[in-house]
Design a protein around this motif. Sequence first.
Motif, PDB file in Angstrom:
ATOM      1  N   GLY A   1      47.123  34.778  66.114  1.00  0.00           N
ATOM      2  CA  GLY A   1      45.752  34.299  65.982  1.00  0.00           C
ATOM      3  C   GLY A   1      44.744  35.347  66.395  1.00  0.00           C
ATOM      4  O   GLY A   1      44.986  36.125  67.307  1.00  0.00           O
ATOM      5  N   GLU A   2      43.653  35.384  65.698  1.00  0.00           N
ATOM      6  CA  GLU A   2      42.548  36.279  66.039  1.00  0.00           C
ATOM      7  C   GLU A   2      41.420  35.388  66.550  1.00  0.00           C
ATOM      8  O   GLU A   2      40.883  34.576  65.815  1.00  0.00           O
ATOM      9  CB  GLU A   2      42.081  37.056  64.803  1.00  0.00           C
ATOM     10  N   ALA A   3      41.111  35.527  67.811  1.00  0.00           N
ATOM     11  CA  ALA A   3      40.058  34.706  68.404  1.00  0.00           C
ATOM     12  C   ALA A   3      39.155  35.597  69.243  1.00  0.00           C
ATOM     13  O   ALA A   3      39.322  36.810  69.288  1.00  0.00           O
ATOM     14  CB  ALA A   3      40.685  33.602  69.263  1.00  0.00           C
ATOM     15  N   SER A   4      38.207  34.980  69.912  1.00  0.00           N
ATOM     16  CA  SER A   4      37.283  35.735  70.752  1.00  0.00           C
ATOM     17  C   SER A   4      38.061  36.535  71.798  1.00  0.00           C
ATOM     18  O   SER A   4      38.963  36.015  72.440  1.00  0.00           O
ATOM     19  CB  SER A   4      36.335  34.786  71.477  1.00  0.00           C
ATOM     20  N   PRO A   5      37.701  37.822  71.951  1.00  0.00           N
ATOM     21  CA  PRO A   5      38.417  38.649  72.931  1.00  0.00           C
ATOM     22  C   PRO A   5      37.965  38.349  74.354  1.00  0.00           C
ATOM     23  O   PRO A   5      36.889  38.775  74.777  1.00  0.00           O
ATOM     24  CB  PRO A   5      38.054  40.076  72.519  1.00  0.00           C
ATOM     25  N   ASP A   6      38.753  37.573  75.058  1.00  0.00           N
ATOM     26  CA  ASP A   6      38.458  37.314  76.466  1.00  0.00           C
ATOM     27  C   ASP A   6      39.760  37.355  77.258  1.00  0.00           C
ATOM     28  O   ASP A   6      40.832  37.563  76.696  1.00  0.00           O
ATOM     29  CB  ASP A   6      37.716  35.986  76.650  1.00  0.00           C
ATOM     30  N   LYS A   7      39.680  37.167  78.548  1.00  0.00           N
ATOM     31  CA  LYS A   7      40.860  37.314  79.405  1.00  0.00           C
ATOM     32  C   LYS A   7      41.897  36.216  79.188  1.00  0.00           C
ATOM     33  O   LYS A   7      43.029  36.334  79.642  1.00  0.00           O
ATOM     34  CB  LYS A   7      40.452  37.367  80.865  1.00  0.00           C
ATOM     35  N   TYR A   8      41.552  35.161  78.452  1.00  0.00           N
ATOM     36  CA  TYR A   8      42.489  34.071  78.183  1.00  0.00           C
ATOM     37  C   TYR A   8      43.141  34.194  76.799  1.00  0.00           C
ATOM     38  O   TYR A   8      43.993  33.390  76.461  1.00  0.00           O
ATOM     39  CB  TYR A   8      41.782  32.718  78.289  1.00  0.00           C
ATOM     40  N   ASN A   9      42.747  35.182  76.051  1.00  0.00           N
ATOM     41  CA  ASN A   9      43.299  35.406  74.716  1.00  0.00           C
ATOM     42  C   ASN A   9      44.533  36.296  74.853  1.00  0.00           C
ATOM     43  O   ASN A   9      44.430  37.491  75.123  1.00  0.00           O
ATOM     44  CB  ASN A   9      42.241  36.065  73.825  1.00  0.00           C
ATOM     45  N   CYS A  10      45.711  35.721  74.674  1.00  0.00           N
ATOM     46  CA  CYS A  10      46.971  36.444  74.883  1.00  0.00           C
ATOM     47  C   CYS A  10      47.074  37.689  74.015  1.00  0.00           C
ATOM     48  O   CYS A  10      47.563  38.727  74.465  1.00  0.00           O
ATOM     49  CB  CYS A  10      48.155  35.536  74.582  1.00  0.00           C
ATOM     50  N   ILE A  11      46.650  37.609  72.776  1.00  0.00           N
ATOM     51  CA  ILE A  11      46.760  38.761  71.887  1.00  0.00           C
ATOM     52  C   ILE A  11      45.792  39.856  72.313  1.00  0.00           C
ATOM     53  O   ILE A  11      46.127  41.040  72.292  1.00  0.00           O
ATOM     54  CB  ILE A  11      46.533  38.334  70.423  1.00  0.00           C
ATOM     55  N   HIS A  12      44.616  39.479  72.735  1.00  0.00           N
ATOM     56  CA  HIS A  12      43.629  40.466  73.174  1.00  0.00           C
ATOM     57  C   HIS A  12      44.082  41.213  74.428  1.00  0.00           C
ATOM     58  O   HIS A  12      43.904  42.416  74.539  1.00  0.00           O
ATOM     59  CB  HIS A  12      42.279  39.797  73.418  1.00  0.00           C
ATOM     60  N   VAL A  13      44.683  40.522  75.368  1.00  0.00           N
ATOM     61  CA  VAL A  13      45.070  41.169  76.625  1.00  0.00           C
ATOM     62  C   VAL A  13      46.446  41.827  76.550  1.00  0.00           C
ATOM     63  O   VAL A  13      46.804  42.591  77.438  1.00  0.00           O
ATOM     64  CB  VAL A  13      45.027  40.174  77.812  1.00  0.00           C
ATOM     65  N   SER A  14      47.216  41.558  75.515  1.00  0.00           N
ATOM     66  CA  SER A  14      48.543  42.154  75.373  1.00  0.00           C
ATOM     67  C   SER A  14      48.463  43.497  74.664  1.00  0.00           C
ATOM     68  O   SER A  14      47.500  43.794  73.960  1.00  0.00           O
ATOM     69  CB  SER A  14      49.449  41.240  74.552  1.00  0.00           C
ATOM     70  N   GLU A  15      49.497  44.283  74.833  1.00  0.00           N
ATOM     71  CA  GLU A  15      49.619  45.523  74.068  1.00  0.00           C
ATOM     72  C   GLU A  15      50.292  45.175  72.749  1.00  0.00           C
ATOM     73  O   GLU A  15      51.383  44.622  72.724  1.00  0.00           O
ATOM     74  CB  GLU A  15      50.439  46.546  74.849  1.00  0.00           C
ATOM     75  N   THR A  16      49.606  45.455  71.656  1.00  0.00           N
ATOM     76  CA  THR A  16      50.120  45.140  70.316  1.00  0.00           C
ATOM     77  C   THR A  16      50.034  46.390  69.443  1.00  0.00           C
ATOM     78  O   THR A  16      49.270  46.431  68.480  1.00  0.00           O
ATOM     79  CB  THR A  16      49.319  43.982  69.693  1.00  0.00           C
ATOM     80  N   PRO A  17      50.820  47.436  69.760  1.00  0.00           N
ATOM     81  CA  PRO A  17      50.680  48.701  69.051  1.00  0.00           C
ATOM     82  C   PRO A  17      50.980  48.618  67.552  1.00  0.00           C
ATOM     83  O   PRO A  17      50.320  49.286  66.758  1.00  0.00           O
ATOM     84  CB  PRO A  17      51.666  49.625  69.762  1.00  0.00           C
ATOM     85  N   THR A  18      51.939  47.792  67.167  1.00  0.00           N
ATOM     86  CA  THR A  18      52.276  47.694  65.743  1.00  0.00           C
ATOM     87  C   THR A  18      51.127  47.079  64.959  1.00  0.00           C
ATOM     88  O   THR A  18      50.686  47.621  63.942  1.00  0.00           O
ATOM     89  CB  THR A  18      53.561  46.879  65.544  1.00  0.00           C
ATOM     90  N   MET A  19      50.620  45.941  65.436  1.00  0.00           N
ATOM     91  CA  MET A  19      49.523  45.291  64.726  1.00  0.00           C
ATOM     92  C   MET A  19      48.259  46.136  64.776  1.00  0.00           C
ATOM     93  O   MET A  19      47.521  46.224  63.799  1.00  0.00           O
ATOM     94  CB  MET A  19      49.253  43.901  65.301  1.00  0.00           C
ATOM     95  N   ASP A  20      48.012  46.793  65.912  1.00  0.00           N
ATOM     96  CA  ASP A  20      46.835  47.664  66.019  1.00  0.00           C
ATOM     97  C   ASP A  20      46.915  48.803  65.020  1.00  0.00           C
ATOM     98  O   ASP A  20      45.930  49.128  64.350  1.00  0.00           O
ATOM     99  CB  ASP A  20      46.702  48.222  67.433  1.00  0.00           C
ATOM    100  N   SER A  21      48.085  49.413  64.888  1.00  0.00           N
ATOM    101  CA  SER A  21      48.220  50.532  63.947  1.00  0.00           C
ATOM    102  C   SER A  21      48.093  50.058  62.509  1.00  0.00           C
ATOM    103  O   SER A  21      47.513  50.746  61.671  1.00  0.00           O
ATOM    104  CB  SER A  21      49.537  51.274  64.157  1.00  0.00           C
ATOM    105  N   LEU A  22      48.622  48.871  62.206  1.00  0.00           N
ATOM    106  CA  LEU A  22      48.472  48.350  60.848  1.00  0.00           C
ATOM    107  C   LEU A  22      47.009  48.073  60.523  1.00  0.00           C
ATOM    108  O   LEU A  22      46.540  48.358  59.428  1.00  0.00           O
ATOM    109  CB  LEU A  22      49.298  47.072  60.672  1.00  0.00           C
ATOM    110  N   LYS A  23      46.282  47.505  61.474  1.00  0.00           N
ATOM    111  CA  LYS A  23      44.859  47.228  61.249  1.00  0.00           C
ATOM    112  C   LYS A  23      44.073  48.517  61.011  1.00  0.00           C
ATOM    113  O   LYS A  23      43.147  48.545  60.220  1.00  0.00           O
ATOM    114  CB  LYS A  23      44.263  46.498  62.442  1.00  0.00           C
TER     115      LYS A  23
END
Length: 70
Positions: A31-53
Amino acid sequence: MGSTGFSWKLADHPKLPKGKLVAMIVLDGWGEASPDKYNCIHVSETPTMDSLKNLIDLSLFDVYISNELC
């Protein structure tokens, strides 16, 4: 197995041209949601998805986002 007349071949799509490559990518649970401290994807390291984006120009594709239940 015997012949039942059943075929897995899909009918041609009325809007997609034949001979073109099509990919359907389902990111169930991503999920893509507001980037805050409760957003698991925002606070996690996601190198694969970041590089694809960063690698793919999404404006070249038709992107459909659905939050509907199937």
